[in-house]
Write an enzyme that holds these catalytic residues in place. Structure first.
Site, PDB file in Angstrom:
ATOM      1  N   HIS A 108      -6.344  79.310 -21.507  1.00  0.00           N
ATOM      2  CA  HIS A 108      -6.589  80.156 -20.456  1.00  0.00           C
ATOM      3  C   HIS A 108      -7.714  80.104 -20.001  1.00  0.00           C
ATOM      4  O   HIS A 108      -8.852  80.487 -20.724  1.00  0.00           O
ATOM      5  CB  HIS A 108      -6.440  81.813 -20.834  1.00  0.00           C
ATOM      6  CG  HIS A 108      -6.608  82.637 -19.720  1.00  0.00           C
ATOM      7  ND1 HIS A 108      -5.456  83.424 -19.208  1.00  0.00           N
ATOM      8  CD2 HIS A 108      -7.427  83.063 -18.937  1.00  0.00           C
ATOM      9  CE1 HIS A 108      -5.977  84.212 -18.202  1.00  0.00           C
ATOM     10  NE2 HIS A 108      -7.132  83.936 -17.891  1.00  0.00           N
ATOM     11  N   HIS A 132     -10.693  79.282 -16.062  1.00  0.00           N
ATOM     12  CA  HIS A 132     -10.756  79.309 -14.783  1.00  0.00           C
ATOM     13  C   HIS A 132     -11.711  78.332 -14.394  1.00  0.00           C
ATOM     14  O   HIS A 132     -13.142  78.536 -14.271  1.00  0.00           O
ATOM     15  CB  HIS A 132     -11.274  80.645 -14.154  1.00  0.00           C
ATOM     16  CG  HIS A 132     -10.296  81.741 -14.539  1.00  0.00           C
ATOM     17  ND1 HIS A 132      -9.629  82.373 -13.351  1.00  0.00           N
ATOM     18  CD2 HIS A 132      -9.987  82.414 -15.545  1.00  0.00           C
ATOM     19  CE1 HIS A 132      -8.728  82.983 -14.117  1.00  0.00           C
ATOM     20  NE2 HIS A 132      -8.945  83.338 -15.247  1.00  0.00           N
ATOM     21  N   GLN A 148      -5.606  85.987  -7.252  1.00  0.00           N
ATOM     22  CA  GLN A 148      -6.581  86.649  -8.162  1.00  0.00           C
ATOM     23  C   GLN A 148      -6.760  88.241  -7.605  1.00  0.00           C
ATOM     24  O   GLN A 148      -6.746  89.058  -8.423  1.00  0.00           O
ATOM     25  CB  GLN A 148      -7.896  86.222  -7.712  1.00  0.00           C
ATOM     26  CG  GLN A 148      -9.172  87.085  -7.952  1.00  0.00           C
ATOM     27  CD  GLN A 148      -9.602  86.937  -9.453  1.00  0.00           C
ATOM     28  OE1 GLN A 148      -9.863  86.112 -10.083  1.00  0.00           O
ATOM     29  NE2 GLN A 148      -9.068  88.019 -10.264  1.00  0.00           N
ATOM     30  N   HIS A 172      -1.920  87.137 -15.865  1.00  0.00           N
ATOM     31  CA  HIS A 172      -3.172  88.171 -16.332  1.00  0.00           C
ATOM     32  C   HIS A 172      -2.417  89.381 -16.333  1.00  0.00           C
ATOM     33  O   HIS A 172      -1.908  89.954 -15.114  1.00  0.00           O
ATOM     34  CB  HIS A 172      -4.281  88.073 -15.170  1.00  0.00           C
ATOM     35  CG  HIS A 172      -5.197  87.016 -15.357  1.00  0.00           C
ATOM     36  ND1 HIS A 172      -4.859  85.686 -14.897  1.00  0.00           N
ATOM     37  CD2 HIS A 172      -6.556  87.010 -15.632  1.00  0.00           C
ATOM     38  CE1 HIS A 172      -5.736  85.056 -15.066  1.00  0.00           C
ATOM     39  NE2 HIS A 172      -7.018  85.687 -15.408  1.00  0.00           N
ATOM     40  N   GLU A 194      -5.389  93.804 -18.010  1.00  0.00           N
ATOM     41  CA  GLU A 194      -6.595  93.584 -18.408  1.00  0.00           C
ATOM     42  C   GLU A 194      -7.651  94.809 -18.121  1.00  0.00           C
ATOM     43  O   GLU A 194      -8.031  94.681 -17.129  1.00  0.00           O
ATOM     44  CB  GLU A 194      -7.012  92.240 -17.581  1.00  0.00           C
ATOM     45  CG  GLU A 194      -8.428  91.711 -18.222  1.00  0.00           C
ATOM     46  CD  GLU A 194      -8.808  90.750 -17.525  1.00  0.00           C
ATOM     47  OE1 GLU A 194      -8.599  90.070 -16.734  1.00  0.00           O
ATOM     48  OE2 GLU A 194     -10.284  90.335 -17.857  1.00  0.00           O
ATOM     49  N   ASP A 201     -11.282  81.451 -21.451  1.00  0.00           N
ATOM     50  CA  ASP A 201     -11.081  82.215 -20.103  1.00  0.00           C
ATOM     51  C   ASP A 201     -12.376  81.891 -18.900  1.00  0.00           C
ATOM     52  O   ASP A 201     -12.003  81.394 -18.002  1.00  0.00           O
ATOM     53  CB  ASP A 201     -11.233  83.656 -20.216  1.00  0.00           C
ATOM     54  CG  ASP A 201     -11.103  84.514 -19.051  1.00  0.00           C
ATOM     55  OD1 ASP A 201     -10.378  84.108 -18.134  1.00  0.00           O
ATOM     56  OD2 ASP A 201     -11.056  85.890 -18.998  1.00  0.00           O
ATOM     57  N   TRP A 218     -17.824  86.046 -13.938  1.00  0.00           N
ATOM     58  CA  TRP A 218     -17.283  87.151 -15.193  1.00  0.00           C
ATOM     59  C   TRP A 218     -18.054  87.072 -16.714  1.00  0.00           C
ATOM     60  O   TRP A 218     -18.072  88.015 -17.186  1.00  0.00           O
ATOM     61  CB  TRP A 218     -15.863  86.857 -15.315  1.00  0.00           C
ATOM     62  CG  TRP A 218     -15.037  87.287 -14.326  1.00  0.00           C
ATOM     63  CD1 TRP A 218     -14.559  88.342 -14.053  1.00  0.00           C
ATOM     64  CD2 TRP A 218     -14.626  86.559 -13.053  1.00  0.00           C
ATOM     65  NE1 TRP A 218     -13.637  88.554 -12.784  1.00  0.00           N
ATOM     66  CE2 TRP A 218     -13.780  87.364 -12.272  1.00  0.00           C
ATOM     67  CE3 TRP A 218     -14.911  85.081 -12.955  1.00  0.00           C
ATOM     68  CZ2 TRP A 218     -13.328  86.751 -10.932  1.00  0.00           C
ATOM     69  CZ3 TRP A 218     -14.350  84.490 -11.534  1.00  0.00           C
ATOM     70  CH2 TRP A 218     -13.582  85.275 -10.720  1.00  0.00           C
TER      71      TRP A 218
HETATM   72 FE   FE2 Z   1      -8.633  85.007 -16.726  1.00  0.00          FE
END
Ligand code: FE2
Length: 430
Positions: free
Chosen positions: A58, A60, A154, A212, A215, A311, A317
């Site tokens: 996982h 991005h 997203q 996702h 979360e 991630d 993030w």
């Molecule tokens: Fe993610």
């Protein structure tokens, strides 16, 4: 027998020590103590741990290394601010910028022995520029890194009238996994509906799906229940994953126990992101602050295929990270209390063989006949590898060395003490 390459004297994650690994035509040909025969090349791994390459289930890649883009940093440390920054900047990122960052991260990944990545790619921008670039990057890195892409809306599948079509367009362009984010949909019911629509899309196209899911710290965020139900109903067992599942941390134990059994029976895979989750979750708590982590040991005990992943690295993030999956394992030991020796061995499996199964990597692992892909670590065993997160002395892909790091030592200027020490060799019981 002649080999193209022999790795001499390796310790293996299963506990075998001083094993020679013979490699021929890009595949493992033999594992034995003191392997007879000649080789075109040798790697001296005497006393060091050899693992299969790390796998990140996982990530991005479109956002990585974008922390500080136009001076924007996530000051609150919340998921919401990360999404707000990304939503603001993504439309101004050029193709060159997407490509440069993605390739730089892949370089870093290879240097750390990370040779397979499942990356979500945001399909919100109707130009699908990042999709186009990452599909190209995927081809470019294919000789040394397996990159698998997920079509990721997203802002939510129902966030705009274009979004369902953007997902389909990305899949038509060659993206191979269906993505989604049900907990971010405008209503709870639309969250469940997005799960139904996206699992149906995956089933119709014969694709994998990775959402996702839940979360947040809300114990009533239960989209995973619908995902497990649809996974079973549509026959998506073994190719359907729920990522994050942080709400599971806050659920009451009765419901969580029922959910875990349902997930296991459905063949739903679960991907946790302990670094990002520990960073982003619990931000609205005073004390005690919740960990915001899925129930990893309990899911594994129930028979679910679980992976731990990174991630984010240096993005809106998560401001830290260095493509080191052993950092993920280190955090998992703490956050999931996988602290026994058996637990630590599980933490290594969570970043190697288990995510490899989720990605569907073929011929993966340290066994005769499989692809000759491995990492030599400057540590003696799994426990030490997680404790030290040491240098990757050699990274081998298909029998060829693709990255090397010199053995690390520190020089000392101390009266009556050694002139140099291997910091990775100082351990309990010496
Ligand atoms: Fe993610």
């Amino acid at each position: 027998m002649s080999f193209d390459l022999i790795v001499r004297g390796a310790n293996l994650p299963d506990g075998r020590r001083n094993i020679d690994i013979g490699i021929k035509d890009g595949r493992f040909a033999a594992f034995a103590p003191q392997l007879p025969g000649e080789a075109g090349a040798e790697i001296d791994a005497a006393g060091y741990l050899v693992t299969p390459p790390f796998v990140d289930a996982h990530f991005h890649l479109d956002a990585t290394l974008a922390a500080g883009f136009e001076g924007r940093f996530n000051e609150s440390g919340t998921l919401a601010e990360g999404i707000a920054i990304w939503s603001d900047i993504r439309g101004r990122i050029s193709a060159d910028n997407f490509r440069t960052r993605a390739l730089a991260y892949c370089d870093l990944a290879v240097s750390q022995g990370l040779l397979a990545i499942r990356s979500h790619v945001d399909v919100t921008d109707p130009r699908l520029l990042s999709v186009e670039v990452l599909l190209d990057v995927k081809k470019q890195v294919a000789p040394y890194l397996d990159l698998q892409l997920v079509a990721f809306p997203q802002m939510g599948y129902f966030s705009s009238p274009d979004m369902p079509n953007n997902v389909v367009r990305a899949l038509d362009m060659g993206v191979e996994v269906v993505g989604g984010i049900p907990h971010l949909e405008p209503t709870g019911e639309l969250g469940h509906e997005s799960v139904r629509r996206l699992t149906k899309l995956a089933a119709e196209r014969g694709l994998m799906i990775d959402l996702h899911c839940d979360e947040n710290d809300d114990p009533n965020s239960r989209n995973v229940e619908t995902l497990a139900y649809e996974t079973r109903r549509l026959g998506l067992q073994g190719r359907s994953a729920g990522s994050h599942l942080t709400s599971m941390h806050s659920m009451d134990n009765f419901y969580a126990g029922r959910l875990i059994q349902m997930m296991a029976a459905s063949g739903l895979q679960a991907i946790s992101n302990p670094l990002a989750n520990m960073f982003l979750q619990g931000r609205f708590d005073t004390y005690p602050k919740r960990r915001g982590l899925m129930r990893i040991p309990e899911l594994m005990a129930a028979g679910c295929t679980v992976a731990t992943a990174h991630d984010s690295v240096l993005d809106p993030w998560y401001p830290l990270g260095k493509a080191d999956m052993l950092d993920v394992a280190f955090m998992t030991v703490h956050a999931a209390h996988l602290s026994s020796h058996a637990g630590m061995r599980d933490c290594l499996r969570l970043i190697t063989e288990l995510p490899a199964a989720i990605l569907g990597l073929e011929d993966y692992g340290l066994a005769v006949g499989n692809h000759a892909d491995l990492v030599v670590l400057q540590a003696s065993d799994t426990f030490e590898a997680i404790r030290l997160r040491p240098a990757r002395l050699a990274v081998v892909r298909r029998g060829k060395v693709v990255a090397e790091t010199p053995r690390v030592e520190s020089r000392l200027s101390l009266t009556g003490r050694p002139a140099a020490i291997d910091t990775f060799a100082i351990r309990a019981g010496i």
